[in-house]
Write an enzyme that holds these catalytic residues in place. Structure first.
Site, mmCIF file in Angstrom:
data_model
loop_
_atom_site.group_PDB
_atom_site.id
_atom_site.type_symbol
_atom_site.label_atom_id
_atom_site.label_comp_id
_atom_site.label_asym_id
_atom_site.label_seq_id
_atom_site.Cartn_x
_atom_site.Cartn_y
_atom_site.Cartn_z
ATOM 1 N N THR A 45 0.850 -1.190 0.000
ATOM 2 C CA THR A 45 0.000 0.000 0.000
ATOM 3 C C THR A 45 0.891 1.248 0.000
ATOM 4 O O THR A 45 2.061 1.174 0.369
ATOM 5 C CB THR A 45 -0.971 -0.011 1.191
ATOM 6 O OG1 THR A 45 -0.217 -0.112 2.396
ATOM 7 C CG2 THR A 45 -1.943 -1.176 1.095
ATOM 8 N N THR A 47 1.586 4.421 1.591
ATOM 9 C CA THR A 47 2.428 4.924 2.682
ATOM 10 C C THR A 47 3.330 3.824 3.219
ATOM 11 O O THR A 47 4.501 4.071 3.534
ATOM 12 C CB THR A 47 1.572 5.524 3.809
ATOM 13 O OG1 THR A 47 0.779 6.576 3.265
ATOM 14 C CG2 THR A 47 2.422 6.068 4.936
ATOM 15 N N CYS A 48 2.811 2.629 3.289
ATOM 16 C CA CYS A 48 3.587 1.502 3.795
ATOM 17 C C CYS A 48 4.798 1.206 2.911
ATOM 18 O O CYS A 48 5.896 0.946 3.397
ATOM 19 C CB CYS A 48 2.698 0.267 3.901
ATOM 20 S SG CYS A 48 1.200 0.532 4.875
ATOM 21 N N SER A 49 4.595 1.269 1.602
ATOM 22 C CA SER A 49 5.664 0.958 0.641
ATOM 23 C C SER A 49 6.573 2.142 0.332
ATOM 24 O O SER A 49 7.737 1.952 -0.012
ATOM 25 C CB SER A 49 5.057 0.464 -0.675
ATOM 26 O OG SER A 49 4.494 -0.813 -0.499
ATOM 27 N N LEU A 53 8.027 1.062 5.601
ATOM 28 C CA LEU A 53 9.016 -0.003 5.478
ATOM 29 C C LEU A 53 10.366 0.521 4.977
ATOM 30 O O LEU A 53 11.403 0.173 5.555
ATOM 31 C CB LEU A 53 8.499 -1.137 4.586
ATOM 32 C CG LEU A 53 9.462 -2.301 4.331
ATOM 33 C CD1 LEU A 53 9.961 -2.931 5.618
ATOM 34 C CD2 LEU A 53 8.782 -3.350 3.447
#
Length: 157
Positions: A45, A47-49, A53
């Site tokens: 997703t 923001t996560c990517s 992370l």
């Protein structure tokens, strides 16, 4: 919701390794270790990517230099998705852990329901855990990425 000073609840997380899917018992995984665990609403997703992370990938060596034995990225996804996401993000120093049925996330009280988007997911957070006891817990408000980032956790170590 779990709070600082509390012991992690019983549970398990899955990881896809060269030997196949491994089920890690929480008590054993965190025993006698200092662990940074951060959770994201979903692998791959935005923001996560693009931020969450990658920040931990970039600072993994510095975080471990502060005495951290293990860095765990957790998401309510399956172990196959977590492994593919870790490979895509070059997350070689991070354990990509799956909470496929959200049981552990729910036991932490850090779950939320996204409805038709993806069902039960994890809130965005980061914690420092010492021998199974939470010593720091930073939980972001929904749709915010402010207190669970790698720099904030590194500064707290």
């Amino acid at each position: 919701m779990i709070t600082q000073g509390q012991r992690l609840p019983e549970g398990k997380l899955s990881e896809l390794t060269a030997e196949g899917v491994v089920e890690h018992q929480i008590r054993e995984l965190f025993a006698k270790k200092k662990v940074v665990m951060f959770a994201v609403p979903g692998a791959f997703t935005p923001t996560c990517s693009n931020a969450h992370l990658p920040g931990f990938v970039a600072l993994a060596d510095e975080i471990k230099a502060k005495g951290v034995d293990l860095i765990i990225c957790l998401a309510v996804n399956d172990a196959f998705v977590m492994k593919a996401w870790g490979e895509a993000q070059n997350a070689t120093e991070i354990m990509m852990a799956a909470d496929g049925d959200a049981a552990f996330t729910t036991a932490l009280g850090l779950n939320f329901d996204t409805g038709h988007f993806g069902g039960i997911r994890s809130r965005r957070y980061a914690m420092i855990v010492d021998d199974g006891v939470v010593t720091l817990l930073n939980v972001d408000e929904p749709k915010v990425f402010k207190v669970s980032d790698a720099r904030t956790i590194l500064a707290a170590l």
